[in-house]
Design a protein around this motif. Structure first.
Motif, PDB file in Angstrom:
ATOM      1  N   ARG A  82      38.244 -15.827  12.974  1.00  0.00           N
ATOM      2  CA  ARG A  82      38.217 -14.378  12.772  1.00  0.00           C
ATOM      3  C   ARG A  82      36.801 -13.858  12.521  1.00  0.00           C
ATOM      4  O   ARG A  82      36.613 -12.685  12.189  1.00  0.00           O
ATOM      5  N   GLU A 127      35.824 -10.687  14.469  1.00  0.00           N
ATOM      6  CA  GLU A 127      36.504  -9.506  13.937  1.00  0.00           C
ATOM      7  C   GLU A 127      35.865  -9.056  12.634  1.00  0.00           C
ATOM      8  O   GLU A 127      35.665  -7.855  12.395  1.00  0.00           O
ATOM      9  N   ARG A 128      35.536 -10.005  11.770  1.00  0.00           N
ATOM     10  CA  ARG A 128      34.903  -9.679  10.494  1.00  0.00           C
ATOM     11  C   ARG A 128      33.514  -9.078  10.711  1.00  0.00           C
ATOM     12  O   ARG A 128      33.081  -8.187   9.966  1.00  0.00           O
ATOM     13  N   GLU A 158      33.930  -5.450  11.532  1.00  0.00           N
ATOM     14  CA  GLU A 158      34.299  -4.700  10.333  1.00  0.00           C
ATOM     15  C   GLU A 158      33.075  -4.462   9.438  1.00  0.00           C
ATOM     16  O   GLU A 158      32.885  -3.370   8.901  1.00  0.00           O
ATOM     17  N   GLN A 159      32.240  -5.489   9.287  1.00  0.00           N
ATOM     18  CA  GLN A 159      31.050  -5.369   8.447  1.00  0.00           C
ATOM     19  C   GLN A 159      30.045  -4.378   9.037  1.00  0.00           C
ATOM     20  O   GLN A 159      29.439  -3.582   8.313  1.00  0.00           O
ATOM     21  N   LEU A 218      30.698  -1.818  10.940  1.00  0.00           N
ATOM     22  CA  LEU A 218      31.244  -0.471  10.778  1.00  0.00           C
ATOM     23  C   LEU A 218      31.088   0.011   9.338  1.00  0.00           C
ATOM     24  O   LEU A 218      30.720   1.162   9.096  1.00  0.00           O
ATOM     25  N   ALA A 219      31.334  -0.884   8.394  1.00  0.00           N
ATOM     26  CA  ALA A 219      31.284  -0.510   6.979  1.00  0.00           C
ATOM     27  C   ALA A 219      29.859  -0.279   6.484  1.00  0.00           C
ATOM     28  O   ALA A 219      29.634   0.528   5.584  1.00  0.00           O
TER      29      ALA A 219
END
Length: 229
Positions: free
Chosen positions: A62, A65-66, A69-70, A72-73
């Motif tokens: 994953r 995917e992570r 996410e990172q 974007l954050a």
């Protein structure tokens, strides 16, 4: 064999959003595709991958995917030094992949890359450019906007600037590639009107070769390639 550690950085500063009529994707999208696809290939090969300044290395399926996410954050944090890899201290003998247009001023850029290289890591520089940035295919009165600071500059007859612009771009690239060679890093140029598979396969081949040299002895030469000019 023991797993190897890779650190990736994909430039998502505002200037990477540029897309001309000659390309089907913005530079930012292509840089992220390369980073995510390379992560998948490396993890499939049993390696550990992280993101400079954002995420510790992992071999988990994953991880890609992570990473998304990172990014974007933490996107606002990446704008503090647009166009520069984050100041980081990856462990010695790991490997770094930097993906950007690398069009920012050379002095701070080379200083930051030098900081990474001097920590005993090996690296790969992937310059992603829109073909319009290579050839300046415009004519007449053109206004250029700076995506980083919102500034504007008007060229009354942009075609008269083409030769000087091209010379400066080539000199800038040559300085970056020469620096990479001195650091024993690889350099790869990619244009966004070309398939993403081309730089991905070339980069993976270089990484595989440099990984073998880490495990079985020092590299015999630097791998520096100028392509697509």
């Amino acid at each position: 064999a023991a797993s190897h550690t890779f650190w990736l950085w994909s430039d998502i500063s505002p200037s990477m959003r540029f897309q001309s009529h000659l390309a089907s994707v913005p530079k930012r999208d292509r840089a992220l595709v390369l980073a995510f696809a390379l992560t998948g290939l490396l993890i499939d090969g049993g390696e550990r991958v992280g993101m400079l300044g954002l995420m510790s290395p992992s071999a988990d399926r994953r991880t890609t995917e992570r990473m998304a996410e990172q990014l974007l954050a933490h996107e606002p944090a990446h704008r503090s030094e647009p166009g520069l890899p984050p100041a980081a201290r990856p462990q010695r003998f790991s490997e770094v992949v930097l993906i950007s247009d690398f069009l920012d001023p050379l002095e701070p850029l080379l200083a930051r890359i030098g900081e990474l290289a001097n920590q005993g890591v090996r690296g790969h520089i992937v310059q992603v450019l829109d073909p319009a940035e290579e050839n300046l295919p415009y004519g007449g009165r053109v206004e250029f906007l700076d995506a980083e600071d919102g500034g504007a500059w008007l060229a009354p007859r942009v075609e008269t600037l083409r030769d000087e612009y091209r010379q400066r771009l080539l000199a800038h690239r040559a300085a970056l590639a020469d620096f990479a060679q001195r650091m024993e890093w690889s350099f790869l140029l990619h244009h966004t009107d070309r398939p993403a598979s081309e730089p991905l396969l070339a980069l993976h081949a270089r990484i595989t070769g440099s990984e073998r040299s880490y495990r079985h002895g020092p590299a015999t030469s630097a791998t520096t390639t100028m392509a697509g000019t």
